[in-house]
Design an enzyme around this catalytic site. Structure first.
Site, PDB file in Angstrom:
ATOM      1  N   TYR A   1     -15.695 -84.222 -57.668  1.00 46.42           N
ATOM      2  CA  TYR A   1     -15.616 -82.777 -57.871  1.00 46.42           C
ATOM      3  C   TYR A   1     -16.865 -82.118 -58.463  1.00 46.42           C
ATOM      4  CZ  TYR A   1     -10.548 -83.428 -57.244  1.00 46.42           C
ATOM      5  OH  TYR A   1      -9.307 -83.738 -56.755  1.00 46.42           O
TER       6      TYR A   1
ATOM      7  N   CYS B   1      -8.496 -83.884 -54.232  1.00 47.92           N
ATOM      8  CA  CYS B   1      -7.118 -83.477 -53.913  1.00 47.92           C
ATOM      9  C   CYS B   1      -7.023 -81.950 -53.927  1.00 47.92           C
ATOM     10  CB  CYS B   1      -6.144 -84.102 -54.898  1.00 47.92           C
ATOM     11  SG  CYS B   1      -6.061 -85.906 -54.784  1.00 47.92           S
TER      12      CYS B   1
ATOM     13  N   ARG C   1     -14.719 -61.419 -48.955  1.00 47.77           N
ATOM     14  CA  ARG C   1     -13.689 -62.390 -48.574  1.00 47.77           C
ATOM     15  C   ARG C   1     -14.280 -63.800 -48.468  1.00 47.77           C
ATOM     16  NH1 ARG C   1     -12.436 -57.772 -45.397  1.00 47.77           N
ATOM     17  NH2 ARG C   1     -13.669 -58.580 -43.651  1.00 47.77           N
TER      18      ARG C   1
ATOM     19  N   ARG D   1      -4.722 -80.747 -50.916  1.00 51.60           N
ATOM     20  CA  ARG D   1      -4.336 -81.515 -49.723  1.00 51.60           C
ATOM     21  C   ARG D   1      -3.290 -82.558 -50.047  1.00 51.60           C
ATOM     22  NH1 ARG D   1      -5.922 -86.709 -49.895  1.00 51.60           N
ATOM     23  NH2 ARG D   1      -7.477 -87.162 -51.474  1.00 51.60           N
ATOM     24  N   SER D   2      -3.374 -83.145 -51.254  1.00 52.57           N
ATOM     25  CA  SER D   2      -2.485 -84.217 -51.672  1.00 52.57           C
ATOM     26  C   SER D   2      -2.013 -83.916 -53.082  1.00 52.57           C
ATOM     27  CB  SER D   2      -3.219 -85.557 -51.634  1.00 52.57           C
ATOM     28  OG  SER D   2      -2.410 -86.604 -52.139  1.00 52.57           O
TER      29      SER D   2
ATOM     30  N   ASN E   1      -2.910 -80.197 -62.630  1.00 52.49           N
ATOM     31  CA  ASN E   1      -3.676 -79.322 -61.738  1.00 52.49           C
ATOM     32  C   ASN E   1      -3.409 -77.852 -62.046  1.00 52.49           C
ATOM     33  OD1 ASN E   1      -2.914 -81.654 -59.093  1.00 52.49           O
ATOM     34  ND2 ASN E   1      -4.747 -81.610 -60.359  1.00 52.49           N
TER      35      ASN E   1
ATOM     36  N   ARG F   1      -1.151 -95.136 -49.000  1.00 58.46           N
ATOM     37  CA  ARG F   1      -2.413 -95.846 -49.249  1.00 58.46           C
ATOM     38  C   ARG F   1      -2.311 -96.820 -50.415  1.00 58.46           C
ATOM     39  NH1 ARG F   1      -5.575 -94.698 -53.302  1.00 58.46           N
ATOM     40  NH2 ARG F   1      -4.511 -92.696 -53.597  1.00 58.46           N
TER      41      ARG F   1
ATOM     42  N   ALA G   1      -0.404 -94.403 -59.539  1.00 59.76           N
ATOM     43  CA  ALA G   1      -0.623 -95.254 -58.370  1.00 59.76           C
ATOM     44  C   ALA G   1      -2.104 -95.143 -57.978  1.00 59.76           C
ATOM     45  CB  ALA G   1       0.251 -94.799 -57.212  1.00 59.76           C
TER      46      ALA G   1
ATOM     47  N   TRP H   1      -9.004 -90.903 -65.526  1.00 66.59           N
ATOM     48  CA  TRP H   1      -9.831 -91.347 -64.403  1.00 66.59           C
ATOM     49  C   TRP H   1     -10.236 -92.824 -64.507  1.00 66.59           C
ATOM     50  CZ3 TRP H   1     -11.386 -89.135 -59.867  1.00 66.59           C
ATOM     51  CH2 TRP H   1     -11.083 -87.773 -59.682  1.00 66.59           C
TER      52      TRP H   1
ATOM     53  N   HIS I   1       4.258 -85.089 -52.767  1.00 67.14           N
ATOM     54  CA  HIS I   1       5.001 -86.336 -52.791  1.00 67.14           C
ATOM     55  C   HIS I   1       5.380 -86.793 -54.193  1.00 67.14           C
ATOM     56  CE1 HIS I   1       0.635 -87.196 -52.752  1.00 67.14           C
ATOM     57  NE2 HIS I   1       0.942 -88.050 -53.717  1.00 67.14           N
ATOM     58  N   LEU I   2       6.420 -87.575 -54.228  1.00 65.31           N
ATOM     59  CA  LEU I   2       6.804 -88.359 -55.399  1.00 65.31           C
ATOM     60  C   LEU I   2       6.640 -89.823 -55.043  1.00 65.31           C
ATOM     61  CD1 LEU I   2      10.092 -86.534 -56.458  1.00 65.31           C
ATOM     62  CD2 LEU I   2       8.019 -86.701 -57.859  1.00 65.31           C
ATOM     63  N   TYR I   3       5.970 -90.579 -55.902  1.00 66.88           N
ATOM     64  CA  TYR I   3       5.916 -92.024 -55.685  1.00 66.88           C
ATOM     65  C   TYR I   3       7.302 -92.611 -55.918  1.00 66.88           C
ATOM     66  CZ  TYR I   3       0.893 -91.820 -55.246  1.00 66.88           C
ATOM     67  OH  TYR I   3      -0.362 -91.542 -54.788  1.00 66.88           O
TER      68      TYR I   3
ATOM     69  N   GLU J   1     -10.593 -82.126 -68.691  1.00 70.07           N
ATOM     70  CA  GLU J   1     -10.967 -82.587 -67.355  1.00 70.07           C
ATOM     71  C   GLU J   1     -11.646 -81.452 -66.585  1.00 70.07           C
ATOM     72  OE1 GLU J   1      -8.839 -84.772 -63.551  1.00 70.07           O
ATOM     73  OE2 GLU J   1      -7.877 -82.999 -64.430  1.00 70.07           O
TER      74      GLU J   1
ATOM     75  N   ASP K   1       0.409 -85.182 -56.096  1.00 71.10           N
ATOM     76  CA  ASP K   1       1.274 -86.107 -56.830  1.00 71.10           C
ATOM     77  C   ASP K   1       2.141 -85.237 -57.734  1.00 71.10           C
ATOM     78  OD1 ASP K   1       2.410 -87.818 -58.679  1.00 71.10           O
ATOM     79  OD2 ASP K   1       0.540 -88.809 -59.232  1.00 71.10           O
TER      80      ASP K   1
END
Length: 298
Positions: free
Chosen positions: A127, A179, A159, A200-201, A211, A25, A297, A85, A241-243, A63, A203
């Site tokens: 969030y 994310c 649960r 989900r994503s 995180n 993206r 990014a 941010w 992923h790694l950019y 954060e 970095d």
């Protein structure tokens, strides 16, 4: 016993060695794998605060405290010297006004000018809005964090102790869709709180270290408010992923040897989940390698 940080270093190696390279993206491009897991035991005070590079843990905790406040504007973050941010509203401002304002000037104006901050510092229903003020179809607001803590106290075998931020109806209004989007909790019969985070994503170089610290701080706060002791954090991720502009520094980090695992504790008990401040958190034994710089990014 193998150092827990090797879970991170092994994941760096996996992405570098086997990742699928593609355009993303942002246009920067990534090397990506799908599906990853890590787990960390917080019961002795240890936290997944990386030592193979310096992680600015206070920024990550600030954060998380901002998320818990329900905030969606960067002004309070900037007043706490948290700039992670800024890139998204800054890009919007430049695109919509045509003014190539410097980041420092933009941030200074957000801090000093409340009207400007209301117009240009807003991130949309990210969030904090979803965690604390999810609006149902009937117009009623749902405080997922307060509900979670109440359930931990009254029905710890449930649960259904979770909260999430993937509000489909409001995704288009968010500067960045969530994310780390789902957190679930589990209580053992001897009163230990375990938590699971699905991201989900991920970095891997810049985002994941923050995180993990944020999730650890959240775990400690929720455990304290529910009268439980910390147990494990389990982290699952989808697209890890790694950019492409991070590959060289990732290799540099892989060549470093992890140092002693630091510990995080709460200095006192806050009255409620809304009353924690950065001064309540103490990290001991943190002796990391030097920081590694890399571009975000957007």
């Amino acid at each position: 016993m193998r150092h827990p940080e090797h879970q991170y270093l092994d994941l760096l190696d996996r992405v570098l060695s086997t990742g699928d390279e593609r355009v993303d993206r942002t246009g920067v491009g990534t090397r990506s794998v799908f599906g990853a897991m890590a787990r960390f035991d917080l019961s002795d005070g240890s936290v997944p605060l990386l030592t193979t590079k310096r992680v600015y843990w206070k920024t990550a905790v600030k954060e998380m405290l901002w998320f818990l406040s329900g905030g969606t504007n960067i002004q309070p973050l900037l007043k706490e010297n948290v700039r992670i941010w800024t890139d998204w509203p800054l890009a919007t401002y430049r695109r919509e006004t045509g003014e190539d304002i410097a980041q420092e000037a933009f941030e200074a104006r957000i801090i000093s000018d409340d009207a400007f901050a209301r117009r240009w510092g807003e991130l949309g229903p990210v969030y904090g809005k979803q965690w604390r003020r999810w609006v149902g179809a009937d117009g009623r607001e749902h405080d997922q964090i307060a509900d979670l803590i109440a359930t931990l106290k009254t029905n710890p075998a449930s649960r259904r102790m979770l909260f999430h931020a993937w509000n489909v109806a409001e995704l288009s209004g968010m500067a960045l869709p969530p994310c780390h989007m789902v957190y679930q909790y589990h209580v053992t019969t001897d009163g230990r709180l375990n938590s699971l985070c699905f991201q989900r994503s991920a970095d891997l170089l810049l985002g994941v270290p923050f995180n993990w610290v944020g999730a650890s701080a959240l775990h400690l706060m929720i455990a304290q408010q529910a009268g439980l002791t910390p147990g494990e954090i389990v982290w699952f991720a989808g697209d890890v992923h790694l950019y492409l502009n991070h590959l060289d520094v990732a290799r540099e980090q892989m060549g470093r040897t992890p140092r002693a695992v630091p510990k995080m504790r709460l200095a006192s008990r806050a009255r409620s989940i809304d009353d924690y401040r950065i001064e309540d958190f103490t990290v001991e034994g943190y002796d990391p390698h030097a920081a590694i710089k890399a571009d975000v990014a957007v």
